[in-house]
Motif scaffolding. Structure first.
Motif, PDB file in Angstrom:
ATOM      1  N   GLN A 170      -1.131 -22.119  -7.671  1.00 59.08           N
ATOM      2  CA  GLN A 170      -0.079 -22.535  -6.742  1.00 59.08           C
ATOM      3  C   GLN A 170       1.115 -21.596  -6.808  1.00 59.08           C
ATOM      4  O   GLN A 170       1.790 -21.372  -5.802  1.00 59.08           O
ATOM      5  CB  GLN A 170       0.361 -23.969  -7.050  1.00 59.08           C
ATOM      6  CG  GLN A 170       1.313 -24.527  -5.995  1.00 59.08           C
ATOM      7  CD  GLN A 170       1.382 -26.040  -5.996  1.00 59.08           C
ATOM      8  OE1 GLN A 170       0.449 -26.714  -6.423  1.00 59.08           O
ATOM      9  NE2 GLN A 170       2.501 -26.578  -5.530  1.00 59.08           N
ATOM     10  N   MET A 171       1.397 -21.030  -7.966  1.00 58.93           N
ATOM     11  CA  MET A 171       2.472 -20.044  -8.060  1.00 58.93           C
ATOM     12  C   MET A 171       2.170 -18.823  -7.193  1.00 58.93           C
ATOM     13  O   MET A 171       3.059 -18.257  -6.544  1.00 58.93           O
ATOM     14  CB  MET A 171       2.666 -19.608  -9.509  1.00 58.93           C
ATOM     15  CG  MET A 171       3.451 -20.593 -10.338  1.00 58.93           C
ATOM     16  SD  MET A 171       3.763 -19.935 -11.995  1.00 58.93           S
ATOM     17  CE  MET A 171       5.077 -21.047 -12.534  1.00 58.93           C
ATOM     18  N   ILE A 172       0.910 -18.424  -7.158  1.00 62.20           N
ATOM     19  CA  ILE A 172       0.521 -17.258  -6.371  1.00 62.20           C
ATOM     20  C   ILE A 172       0.567 -17.576  -4.885  1.00 62.20           C
ATOM     21  O   ILE A 172       1.064 -16.783  -4.075  1.00 62.20           O
ATOM     22  CB  ILE A 172      -0.894 -16.796  -6.782  1.00 62.20           C
ATOM     23  CG1 ILE A 172      -0.863 -16.245  -8.217  1.00 62.20           C
ATOM     24  CG2 ILE A 172      -1.419 -15.743  -5.820  1.00 62.20           C
ATOM     25  CD1 ILE A 172      -2.232 -16.011  -8.795  1.00 62.20           C
ATOM     26  N   SER A 173       0.060 -18.748  -4.513  1.00 60.60           N
ATOM     27  CA  SER A 173       0.009 -19.115  -3.099  1.00 60.60           C
ATOM     28  C   SER A 173       1.378 -19.461  -2.538  1.00 60.60           C
ATOM     29  O   SER A 173       1.620 -19.328  -1.333  1.00 60.60           O
ATOM     30  CB  SER A 173      -0.940 -20.306  -2.903  1.00 60.60           C
ATOM     31  OG  SER A 173      -0.388 -21.491  -3.480  1.00 60.60           O
ATOM     32  N   GLY A 174       2.292 -19.951  -3.434  1.00 61.14           N
ATOM     33  CA  GLY A 174       3.608 -20.345  -2.982  1.00 61.14           C
ATOM     34  C   GLY A 174       3.589 -21.597  -2.124  1.00 61.14           C
ATOM     35  O   GLY A 174       4.523 -21.833  -1.336  1.00 61.14           O
ATOM     36  N   GLN A 184       8.824 -27.863  -7.387  1.00 61.34           N
ATOM     37  CA  GLN A 184       9.890 -28.120  -6.427  1.00 61.34           C
ATOM     38  C   GLN A 184      10.100 -26.821  -5.664  1.00 61.34           C
ATOM     39  O   GLN A 184      10.739 -25.893  -6.152  1.00 61.34           O
ATOM     40  CB  GLN A 184      11.176 -28.560  -7.124  1.00 61.34           C
ATOM     41  CG  GLN A 184      11.062 -29.915  -7.818  1.00 61.34           C
ATOM     42  CD  GLN A 184      12.360 -30.350  -8.474  1.00 61.34           C
ATOM     43  OE1 GLN A 184      13.384 -29.662  -8.384  1.00 61.34           O
ATOM     44  NE2 GLN A 184      12.329 -31.493  -9.143  1.00 61.34           N
ATOM     45  N   GLY A 185       9.506 -26.767  -4.480  1.00 62.44           N
ATOM     46  CA  GLY A 185       9.445 -25.489  -3.775  1.00 62.44           C
ATOM     47  C   GLY A 185       8.516 -24.553  -4.528  1.00 62.44           C
ATOM     48  O   GLY A 185       7.375 -24.902  -4.820  1.00 62.44           O
ATOM     49  N   ARG A 186       9.016 -23.398  -4.885  1.00 61.45           N
ATOM     50  CA  ARG A 186       8.205 -22.436  -5.669  1.00 61.45           C
ATOM     51  C   ARG A 186       8.460 -22.540  -7.163  1.00 61.45           C
ATOM     52  O   ARG A 186       7.842 -21.823  -7.953  1.00 61.45           O
ATOM     53  CB  ARG A 186       8.523 -21.003  -5.211  1.00 61.45           C
ATOM     54  CG  ARG A 186       8.098 -20.709  -3.769  1.00 61.45           C
ATOM     55  CD  ARG A 186       8.389 -19.254  -3.417  1.00 61.45           C
ATOM     56  NE  ARG A 186       7.628 -18.334  -4.248  1.00 61.45           N
ATOM     57  CZ  ARG A 186       6.417 -17.889  -3.955  1.00 61.45           C
ATOM     58  NH1 ARG A 186       5.817 -18.287  -2.828  1.00 61.45           N
ATOM     59  NH2 ARG A 186       5.795 -17.023  -4.743  1.00 61.45           N
ATOM     60  N   ASP A 187       9.346 -23.420  -7.579  1.00 65.87           N
ATOM     61  CA  ASP A 187       9.714 -23.542  -8.980  1.00 65.87           C
ATOM     62  C   ASP A 187       8.920 -24.654  -9.669  1.00 65.87           C
ATOM     63  O   ASP A 187       8.809 -25.776  -9.142  1.00 65.87           O
ATOM     64  CB  ASP A 187      11.212 -23.838  -9.124  1.00 65.87           C
ATOM     65  CG  ASP A 187      12.077 -22.713  -8.579  1.00 65.87           C
ATOM     66  OD1 ASP A 187      11.673 -21.546  -8.733  1.00 65.87           O
ATOM     67  OD2 ASP A 187      13.144 -23.010  -8.015  1.00 65.87           O
TER      68      ASP A 187
END
Length: 260
Positions: free
Chosen positions: A161-165, A251-254
């Motif tokens: 999910q960090m990669i996909s954003g 939370q968003g990208r965080d």
């Protein structure tokens, strides 16, 4: 008239022999020191491809741990598997040929795969849950037995999910890695222009310290214990005994830790 020789003479062959032994010892003591035995801690992780940030984050955590040790003979050996399963196996076979490598810290889906574990014959610590179980007696899994046997893969999902954003997904993820506090963050970054520590950085740091402790004590890694950022770390039958579990949500990208 002959001049009398005033030079002192050793009275007997026994005395001459004793003097030679003493001289030999003194020369040996003053000679060059033997080279210090080097102990290498290898990091097998992706440094290329979509998951390269995982590898670099772990690299900075290990560098910090080694820089803070008093041992001058510990070296870090980062090895890229590119996130590729066959490459991970070939890399670990090469590490097995280096007698100076005393431990391997593995992170990522390919580096921790059962086939990679079975290709290894050195002490190897698996960091994170990537959908695999402990598959070899040389592997030490930094998670609980039940979690590993259930095929937990939350760390892989977090990384994806960090990669996909994709901030729209609101799943709650669990991980054995604890979030970094401000003090660790400052030491980790250390004035460098690098991303801050991710959710596995403190755990990777603690496990590196565990390896360094076993080197300093001359003890087996499976018997070592450490009180670190992630609490008490010690292994029982190859798994982290009483491993804590932390909850996270995006939370968003965080990625944000959730209270218990």
């Amino acid at each position: 008239m002959a001049v009398e020789d005033k030079r002192p003479r050793l009275a007997s062959p026994v005395m001459r022999s004793a003097a030679w032994i003493v001289l030999t010892i003194l020369v040996a003591a003053c000679g060059a020191r033997q080279p210090m035995e080097i102990h290498k801690v290898a990091l097998l992780a992706p440094f290329e491809g979509p998951y390269r940030e995982l590898g670099y984050n772990a690299l900075y955590a290990l560098r910090l741990a080694i820089s803070e040790t008093d041992l001058d003979n510990v070296q870090l050996l980062p090895i890229d598997d590119g996130g590729d399963f066959s490459k991970a196996k070939s890399r670990i076979r090469a590490l097995n040929l280096d007698s100076a490598v005393v431990a391997i810290i593995a992170l990522g889906e390919a580096a921790t795969h059962p086939s990679t574990q079975r290709s290894n014959d050195k002490a190897m610590i698996i960091v994170g849950n990537w959908g695999h179980n402990r598959a070899d007696e040389d592997s030490l899994y930094a998670t609980g037995r039940e979690r590993a046997e259930a095929g937990a893969r939350d760390d892989l999902l977090i990384a994806g999910q960090m990669i996909s954003g994709d901030g729209a997904r609101q799943e709650v993820f669990t991980s054995n890695g604890s979030p970094a506090d401000a003090e660790f963050w400052a030491r980790y970054v250390g004035g460098q222009d690098i991303p801050g520590p991710n959710w596995l950085a403190t755990l990777t740091y603690d496990l590196a310290r565990l390896v360094i402790l076993s080197i300093a004590d001359g003890s087996d890694l499976s018997d070592a214990a450490l009180d670190g950022h992630n609490g008490k770390i010690r292994f029982l039958a190859g798994f982290w005994q009483d491993a804590p579990i932390h909850r996270y949500q995006f939370q968003g990208r965080d990625l944000v830790p959730l209270s218990a």
